[in-house]
Design a protein around this motif. Structure first.
Motif, mmCIF file in Angstrom:
data_model
loop_
_atom_site.group_PDB
_atom_site.id
_atom_site.type_symbol
_atom_site.label_atom_id
_atom_site.label_comp_id
_atom_site.label_asym_id
_atom_site.label_seq_id
_atom_site.Cartn_x
_atom_site.Cartn_y
_atom_site.Cartn_z
ATOM 1 N N LEU A 89 31.697 38.254 43.650
ATOM 2 C CA LEU A 89 32.367 38.075 44.934
ATOM 3 C C LEU A 89 32.731 39.438 45.522
ATOM 4 O O LEU A 89 32.528 39.685 46.719
ATOM 5 N N CYS A 157 36.647 31.990 48.680
ATOM 6 C CA CYS A 157 35.310 31.388 48.700
ATOM 7 C C CYS A 157 35.257 30.168 49.611
ATOM 8 O O CYS A 157 34.269 29.968 50.334
ATOM 9 N N LEU A 189 29.023 29.476 47.532
ATOM 10 C CA LEU A 189 30.432 29.836 47.640
ATOM 11 C C LEU A 189 31.329 28.657 47.273
ATOM 12 O O LEU A 189 32.342 28.816 46.583
ATOM 13 N N TYR A 192 31.292 28.257 43.553
ATOM 14 C CA TYR A 192 32.129 29.276 42.931
ATOM 15 C C TYR A 192 33.602 28.918 43.069
ATOM 16 O O TYR A 192 34.391 29.123 42.140
#
Length: 209
Positions: A89, A157, A189, A192
């Motif tokens: 990230l 995210c 995203l 995650y």
């Protein structure tokens, strides 16, 4: 997310010892978990700001390869898997802060949740502010509450995923290829975010290993 973000790799001659040369997946897994636990506990015990600075700036100086060799194959809901996602990230923001700011700003205005507040970016958040934010989140993983860092990263995210989704809709008719790229990015995203949130809960239960 690995496919989305590319950075020239500069391999350091030393930093992470090669604790596994074996091809045995079990050995690789044990090495990943032991190095992640040892690194985190050592930095927290020593409380050395310089050590934290070196870890936060590691990929900027050396690239991502060495961290990838250590942790990239670890399960998402594990300590090395969580650290790997935090570094990815961070790398995504440092590599293209302008796009990150665009996605974040769009997501912040579209998402009806407290995620933007949890992530902690200023309003408005330009490229420089997002770089500073992601570095702060990673710093918190090494010297603050690890679960809070994971929750902030997850919120970040989700905001970016929302932005990518809405921008993908904007491009669907005029630039379908760009729309597909953004949709893929949004999905990664969002995945995650789910992984990091689950890892934070495990950390609270002292079950993240």
């Amino acid at each position: 997310m690995t496919d989305d973000f590319h950075k020239p790799v500069r391999r350091p001659s030393e930093t992470f010892d090669r604790l596994y040369a074996a091809e045995d997946p079990a050995e690789v897994s044990r090495a990943a978990h032991s190095t992640a636990a040892a690194l985190l506990s050592r930095v927290r015990e020593e409380r050395d700001p310089d050590a934290v600075d070196r870890l936060v700036g590691f990929t900027s100086r050396h690239g991502i390869d060495d961290i990838a060799e250590l942790w990239s194959h670890s399960p998402a809901k594990s300590l090395p898997g969580s650290l790997w996602r935090l570094y990815l990230l961070q790398l995504s923001i440092h590599d293209d802060p302008a796009t990150a700011a665009l996605l974040y700003d769009r997501g912040r205005t579209e998402l009806r949740s407290s995620d933007a507040v949890v992530a902690g970016a200023p309003v408005p958040a330009g490229p420089g502010e997002l770089v500073a934010l992601i570095d702060t989140i990673l710093r918190g993983a090494f010297q603050g509450d690890f679960a809070v860092a994971l929750d902030r990263a997850a919120a970040f995210c989700r905001v970016q995923a929302s932005g990518a989704t809405h921008l993908a809709d904007d491009y669907e008719r005029t630039e379908p290829h760009r729309s597909t790229e953004l949709t893929t990015r949004a999905l990664r995203l969002a995945t995650y975010a789910t992984d990091l949130t689950a890892a934070a809960r495990l950390w609270h239960r002292e079950a993240l290993t």
